[in-house]
Scaffold this motif. Structure first.
Motif, PDB file in Angstrom:
ATOM      1  N   ARG A 161       0.831  -1.206   0.000  1.00 25.84           N
ATOM      2  CA  ARG A 161       0.000   0.000   0.000  1.00 25.84           C
ATOM      3  C   ARG A 161       0.861   1.248   0.000  1.00 25.84           C
ATOM      4  N   SER A 164       0.631   4.088  -2.781  1.00 23.92           N
ATOM      5  CA  SER A 164       0.262   5.455  -2.429  1.00 23.92           C
ATOM      6  C   SER A 164       1.351   6.447  -2.789  1.00 23.92           C
ATOM      7  N   PRO A 198      -6.839   9.992  -3.069  1.00 26.06           N
ATOM      8  CA  PRO A 198      -7.163   9.068  -1.979  1.00 26.06           C
ATOM      9  C   PRO A 198      -7.453   7.671  -2.516  1.00 26.06           C
ATOM     10  N   GLU A 199      -7.037   6.674  -1.755  1.00 26.72           N
ATOM     11  CA  GLU A 199      -7.352   5.293  -2.120  1.00 26.72           C
ATOM     12  C   GLU A 199      -8.844   5.050  -1.928  1.00 26.72           C
ATOM     13  N   ILE A 200      -9.398   4.208  -2.763  1.00 27.11           N
ATOM     14  CA  ILE A 200     -10.799   3.801  -2.631  1.00 27.11           C
ATOM     15  C   ILE A 200     -10.804   2.373  -2.092  1.00 27.11           C
ATOM     16  N   ILE A 201     -11.407   2.179  -0.938  1.00 23.59           N
ATOM     17  CA  ILE A 201     -11.476   0.861  -0.314  1.00 23.59           C
ATOM     18  C   ILE A 201     -12.909   0.360  -0.449  1.00 23.59           C
ATOM     19  N   ALA A 226      -8.499  -2.615  -1.846  1.00 23.47           N
ATOM     20  CA  ALA A 226      -7.988  -1.302  -2.221  1.00 23.47           C
ATOM     21  C   ALA A 226      -8.006  -1.223  -3.745  1.00 23.47           C
ATOM     22  N   ARG A 254      -7.517   1.146  -6.257  1.00 16.38           N
ATOM     23  CA  ARG A 254      -6.455   1.705  -7.092  1.00 16.38           C
ATOM     24  C   ARG A 254      -5.154   0.936  -6.949  1.00 16.38           C
ATOM     25  N   VAL A 269      -7.992   3.108   7.233  1.00 19.12           N
ATOM     26  CA  VAL A 269      -8.825   3.823   6.259  1.00 19.12           C
ATOM     27  C   VAL A 269      -8.469   5.302   6.175  1.00 19.12           C
ATOM     28  N   LYS A 291      -7.417   8.804   5.171  1.00 18.07           N
ATOM     29  CA  LYS A 291      -7.292   9.480   3.882  1.00 18.07           C
ATOM     30  C   LYS A 291      -7.792   8.605   2.724  1.00 18.07           C
ATOM     31  N   SER A 292      -8.705   7.683   3.028  1.00 17.95           N
ATOM     32  CA  SER A 292      -9.287   6.823   2.001  1.00 17.95           C
ATOM     33  C   SER A 292     -10.790   7.063   1.913  1.00 17.95           C
ATOM     34  N   GLY A 316     -11.225   8.492   7.517  1.00 16.31           N
ATOM     35  CA  GLY A 316     -11.611   8.306   6.125  1.00 16.31           C
ATOM     36  C   GLY A 316     -12.932   8.953   5.793  1.00 16.31           C
TER      37      GLY A 316
END
Length: 386
Positions: free
Chosen positions: A105, A109, A115-118, A145, A147, A176, A178-179, A201
């Motif tokens: 991760r 990142s 931001p990552e999409i979970i 995750a 992306r 989570v 910043k996701s 998040g």
């Protein structure tokens, strides 16, 4: 055995499993626990789908494996592999992968400022039922995750209806911050929203009948204003057209600020916007459409909202489709619940490692390449000869 995480940072894969409790009997124990786990990881990547095929793969690659493993007990039998997978506790097994996953991760990142999409969603392993014991098919709730293409964790339940109570647990195990966390209607719960916000998040939660009043209000509110082209409210619109696998899709997204009289809005921590996603598909002259409504903690930014929704749909197309078509998960006839859970996790982790490879080939082709060429398999796992 070494795993290369960076240009100078090389650590042993076995270190990730150093704290894993060995569930096997100490009597006649011939094989090192770490050796068996690493064999399982590599065999599943290379095409194995159960204990028997893992054992055959190990027997077929003895010379190569001896370069990396201590190998004190010789080739493990498929019974040895099966007993191990049937006794390992899945939650502790997965925890040992967390540092490995976090390193992936961090690499993902570092290359991506967004931001990552979970995405959190459930999938039923259809042939995992055990009629003799009165057990239905196992249902797995996974965190993905989008992306980074990284499987973050999973939790097994006996029925799909238990997904609602299962979702909070994976959230407790992953970072989570910043996701943007996306969950289908089963996860549209006030406690889930609060947990995501407390973890730093944002959330995009789908609405359906389980949130009857809220769902009906959001649907009617958006439809009412759509009829006069949103003349009385500010609505942000984004449209995109996609093509692939013989299918053409038009996706239209609308995002609106929170209505003042939205029922129960103060009970949803961080709630800021509502939205709708309309998907119209055409394949071989057959047309379908799908409309889904959402609540979200995101600020007005329709492209970000669209990316989150599309990312969740992408989990179905990327992870679930790959598990069914490439890893044949629904064809697995393993009946032991712990073994099914552990094998499912190994398959998800295998997809994670395969997706990290910079290649234009499909996941299916990369998996075949790992089965054909042990040097490519070493590259996928990150092995470096001593």
């Amino acid at each position: 055995m070494k795993m290369e995480l960076g240009s100078d940072d090389v650590v042993s894969i076995l270190d990730y499993f150093a704290d894993l409790e060995d569930p096997r009997s100490s009597i006649n124990r011939k094989h090192l626990l770490g050796d068996l786990i690493v064999i399982c990881i590599m065999a599943v990547i290379a095409g194995a789908d159960g204990p028997r095929s893992i054992g055959i793969w190990a027997a077929s690659n003895v010379g190569w494996l001896k370069r990396y493993l201590a190998w004190p007990g010789g080739v493990p039998s498929h019974d040895t592999i099966g007993r191990l997978l049937a006794t390992l506790k899945p939650n502790y097994f997965q925890q040992c992968f967390q540092k490995w996953i976090e390193s992936l991760r961090e690499d993902a990142s570092a290359e991506e400022d967004r931001p990552e999409i979970i995405a959190i969603d459930g999938k039923t392993v259809r042939r995992s039922h055990d009629s003799k014991k009165g057990l239905g098919a196992m249902h797995l709730v996974s965190a993905w995750a989008v992306r980074g293409g990284i499987s973050l964790g999973q939790l097994a339940t006996e029925e799909k209806s238990n997904e609602i109570t299962a979702i909070p647990e994976p959230l407790e195990q992953i970072n989570v911050q910043k996701s943007i966390v996306t969950i289908d209607a089963a996860g549209c719960q006030k406690e889930v929203a609060a947990s995501i916000m407390d973890g730093g998040g944002d959330y995009v939660l789908a609405l359906k009948g389980n949130q009857g009043t809220l769902h009906a209000y959001v649907r009617d509110y958006i439809v009412q204003h759509m009829e006069n082209d949103f003349a009385d409210v500010t609505a942000r619109k984004f449209e995109e057209n996609l093509k692939g696998h013989g299918r053409t899709e038009t996706l239209v997204y609308y995002q609106l600020s929170l209505p003042k009289d939205l029922p129960g809005k103060t009970k949803w921590k961080g709630l800021q916007t509502i939205g709708v996603a309309i998907r119209m598909s055409e394949k071989n002259g057959h047309h379908t459409s799908d409309v889904r409504y959402y609540i979200s903690s995101l600020k007005p930014n329709v492209k970000q909202f669209a990316a989150a929704v599309r990312g969740h749909w992408g989990m179905e197309n990327t992870l679930h489709w790959c598990l069914d078509m490439t890893f044949r998960e629904d064809d697995s006839c393993v009946r032991n619940r712990l073994a099914t859970d552990n094998l499912a996790w190994l398959k998800r982790f295998a997809i994670t490692l395969i997706k990290q490879q910079p290649s234009k080939e499909s996941i299916a082709m990369r998996r075949r390449m790992a089965g054909w060429n042990v040097d490519y398999l070493a590259q996928v796992v990150g092995l470096k000869r001593i």
